[in-house]
Design an enzyme around this catalytic site. Structure first.
Site, PDB file in Angstrom:
ATOM      1  N   ASN A 103     -14.724   9.399 -69.320  1.00  0.00           N
ATOM      2  CA  ASN A 103     -16.181   9.324 -69.466  1.00  0.00           C
ATOM      3  C   ASN A 103     -16.569   9.129 -70.926  1.00  0.00           C
ATOM      4  OD1 ASN A 103     -16.145   9.797 -66.778  1.00  0.00           O
ATOM      5  ND2 ASN A 103     -16.785  11.937 -66.898  1.00  0.00           N
ATOM      6  N   ASP A 105     -19.689   9.701 -71.874  1.00  0.00           N
ATOM      7  CA  ASP A 105     -20.823  10.585 -72.160  1.00  0.00           C
ATOM      8  C   ASP A 105     -20.346  11.806 -72.946  1.00  0.00           C
ATOM      9  OD1 ASP A 105     -20.098  12.820 -70.370  1.00  0.00           O
ATOM     10  OD2 ASP A 105     -20.600  11.475 -68.712  1.00  0.00           O
ATOM     11  N   HIS A 122     -11.639   6.263 -73.116  1.00  0.00           N
ATOM     12  CA  HIS A 122     -12.381   5.001 -73.042  1.00  0.00           C
ATOM     13  C   HIS A 122     -13.517   4.934 -74.069  1.00  0.00           C
ATOM     14  CE1 HIS A 122     -10.865   4.323 -68.639  1.00  0.00           C
ATOM     15  NE2 HIS A 122      -9.960   4.077 -69.551  1.00  0.00           N
ATOM     16  N   CYS A 152     -23.667  -5.882 -88.295  1.00  0.00           N
ATOM     17  CA  CYS A 152     -22.853  -5.021 -89.161  1.00  0.00           C
ATOM     18  C   CYS A 152     -23.376  -5.099 -90.599  1.00  0.00           C
ATOM     19  CB  CYS A 152     -21.398  -5.488 -89.103  1.00  0.00           C
ATOM     20  SG  CYS A 152     -20.328  -4.604 -90.261  1.00  0.00           S
ATOM     21  N   PRO A 221     -14.315  13.735 -53.430  1.00  0.00           N
ATOM     22  CA  PRO A 221     -14.703  13.643 -52.013  1.00  0.00           C
ATOM     23  C   PRO A 221     -13.922  12.560 -51.269  1.00  0.00           C
ATOM     24  CG  PRO A 221     -16.641  13.576 -53.448  1.00  0.00           C
ATOM     25  CD  PRO A 221     -15.435  13.503 -54.338  1.00  0.00           C
TER      26      PRO A 221
HETATM   27  N1  APR Z   1     -17.407  14.934 -57.590  1.00  0.00           N
HETATM   28  C1  APR Z   1     -16.154  14.454 -57.698  1.00  0.00           C
HETATM   29  N2  APR Z   1     -15.843  13.160 -57.528  1.00  0.00           N
HETATM   30  C2  APR Z   1     -16.852  12.326 -57.241  1.00  0.00           C
HETATM   31  C3  APR Z   1     -18.191  12.744 -57.105  1.00  0.00           C
HETATM   32  C4  APR Z   1     -18.458  14.119 -57.305  1.00  0.00           C
HETATM   33  N3  APR Z   1     -19.681  14.631 -57.206  1.00  0.00           N
HETATM   34  N4  APR Z   1     -18.951  11.659 -56.827  1.00  0.00           N
HETATM   35  C5  APR Z   1     -18.133  10.611 -56.798  1.00  0.00           C
HETATM   36  N5  APR Z   1     -16.862  11.002 -57.036  1.00  0.00           N
HETATM   37  C6  APR Z   1     -15.648  10.193 -57.127  1.00  0.00           C
HETATM   38  C7  APR Z   1     -15.630   8.948 -56.297  1.00  0.00           C
HETATM   39  O1  APR Z   1     -15.125   9.221 -54.994  1.00  0.00           O
HETATM   40  C8  APR Z   1     -14.704   8.040 -57.093  1.00  0.00           C
HETATM   41  O2  APR Z   1     -13.347   8.218 -56.698  1.00  0.00           O
HETATM   42  O3  APR Z   1     -15.582   9.762 -58.473  1.00  0.00           O
HETATM   43  C9  APR Z   1     -14.857   8.547 -58.530  1.00  0.00           C
HETATM   44  C10 APR Z   1     -15.603   7.600 -59.445  1.00  0.00           C
HETATM   45  O4  APR Z   1     -14.837   6.450 -59.585  1.00  0.00           O
HETATM   46  P1  APR Z   1     -15.236   5.282 -60.601  1.00  0.00           P
HETATM   47  O5  APR Z   1     -16.671   4.925 -60.438  1.00  0.00           O
HETATM   48  O6  APR Z   1     -14.219   4.213 -60.420  1.00  0.00           O
HETATM   49  O7  APR Z   1     -15.109   5.977 -62.041  1.00  0.00           O
HETATM   50  P2  APR Z   1     -13.792   6.212 -62.913  1.00  0.00           P
HETATM   51  O8  APR Z   1     -12.636   6.553 -62.090  1.00  0.00           O
HETATM   52  O9  APR Z   1     -14.197   7.145 -63.994  1.00  0.00           O
HETATM   53  O10 APR Z   1     -13.593   4.769 -63.539  1.00  0.00           O
HETATM   54  C11 APR Z   1     -12.611   4.605 -64.510  1.00  0.00           C
HETATM   55  O11 APR Z   1     -13.324   2.399 -65.026  1.00  0.00           O
HETATM   56  O12 APR Z   1     -15.277   1.230 -65.082  1.00  0.00           O
HETATM   57  C12 APR Z   1     -14.274   1.749 -65.845  1.00  0.00           C
HETATM   58  O13 APR Z   1     -14.194   2.457 -68.064  1.00  0.00           O
HETATM   59  C13 APR Z   1     -14.809   2.733 -66.840  1.00  0.00           C
HETATM   60  O14 APR Z   1     -14.076   4.949 -67.356  1.00  0.00           O
HETATM   61  C14 APR Z   1     -14.342   4.057 -66.298  1.00  0.00           C
HETATM   62  C15 APR Z   1     -13.072   3.667 -65.566  1.00  0.00           C
END
Ligand code: APR
Length: 255
Positions: A103, A105, A122, A152, A221
């Site tokens: 993340n 954030d 990231h 820049c 989930p």
């Molecule tokens: N609690 C836990 N897990 C959750 C919740 C929740 N409340 N809501 C959604 N999820 C899960 C989803 O089921 C999914 O598997 O969080 C995951 C989010 O997946 P992505 O959107 O693919 O996010 P992420 O895995 O962080 O992506 C990785 O990809 O887009 C790039 O650089 C970006 O850091 C990011 C990376």
């Protein structure tokens, strides 16, 4: 019972454990930050996984900056949720701890996680960096409104968000920090929460860190490609499951 020998000398540690936590966008979902691949992830009908690319920035830097500015504002207004708080609590209580978060954030740190115990693999959405030279600056306040593209001050090239886009290399120094922890000893516990675990290095770090005997807990989930390796899975939102998991750890000293 999980827990290594050698901890009694370290009286300040409340749980005698080496812990790696890996988080993704799902951990911030309950703070109102959309995930990347979830159904709420779309922005103005655009797919975030297509906006977060060097090609999108080259084609339309205004559009990409607008997306990042909006995300910065949303994150600025958001509050850490019980999942961030539980992870911060664990970081403060575990004998050895590292959080690797995908993340960008700042909610983990705002929940009280010591920044030196976290690697934002990231990048950081509040960092702005030059697309050509090494210049970078931290912009926690919204200095950039997306209306005019920032340049820049050193070389005049376009500034860009200080995050890692698809197809880009991870920061070698950050990889080094994670590798140091992963190779520094097997973890008693690895928790992977809120990530679709699509990147090989995420699965690799989780599996190598737990070694032969460590627990691997997944909180999501949905099932992911990591689920088959988990010793325990919580198919619940992170804000529900993680406070319980951490409370259990702190009261038993084990997972
Ligand atoms: N609690 C836990 N897990 C959750 C919740 C929740 N409340 N809501 C959604 N999820 C899960 C989803 O089921 C999914 O598997 O969080 C995951 C989010 O997946 P992505 O959107 O693919 O996010 P992420 O895995 O962080 O992506 C990785 O990809 O887009 C790039 O650089 C970006 O850091 C990011 C990376």
């Amino acid at each position: 019972m999980i827990g290594k020998g050698g901890c009694p000398e370290q009286a300040s540690a409340k749980i005698c454990m080496r812990v790696l936590v890996i988080t993704g966008a799902g951990v911030s979902a309950e703070s109102g930050i959309p995930t990347f691949r979830g159904k709420d992830g779309y922005w103005r009908n655009l797919d975030p996984t297509k906006l977060a690319t060097p090609e999108a920035f080259a084609r339309d830097p205004n559009l990409v900056w607008n997306w990042y500015c909006e995300r910065r504002r949303r994150i600025g207004r958001a509050q850490p949720n019980p999942a961030h708080q539980a992870i911060a609590n664990l970081a403060l209580q575990a004998d050895e701890f590292l959080l690797v978060t995908q993340n960008v954030d700042d909610l983990h740190v705002r929940a009280g996680l010591p920044p030196e115990k976290m690697v934002q693999i990231h990048g950081d959405i509040f960092m702005t960096r030059c697309s050509r030279c090494e210049f970078r600056r931290y912009e926690h306040e919204q200095e950039q409104d997306g209306a005019s593209l920032p340049k820049c001050p050193d070389c005049g090239a376009l500034m860009r968000p200080g995050v890692v886009w698809f197809g880009e290399q991870l920061d070698l120094r950050k990889i080094g920090e994670v590798e140091n922890f992963v190779t520094g000893g097997d973890c008693d516990l690895v928790i992977v929460a809120g990530t679709s675990a699509l990147f090989g290095y995420i699965i690799d770090w989780a599996l190598r860190a737990r070694g032969q005997a460590g627990q691997l807990i997944e909180v999501n989930p949905e099932e992911t490609s990591l689920s088959q390796f988990a010793t325990r899975s919580f198919r619940e939102p992170a804000g529900v499951a993680l406070p319980r998991v951490v409370d259990e750890l702190l009261s038993n000293g084990s997972a």
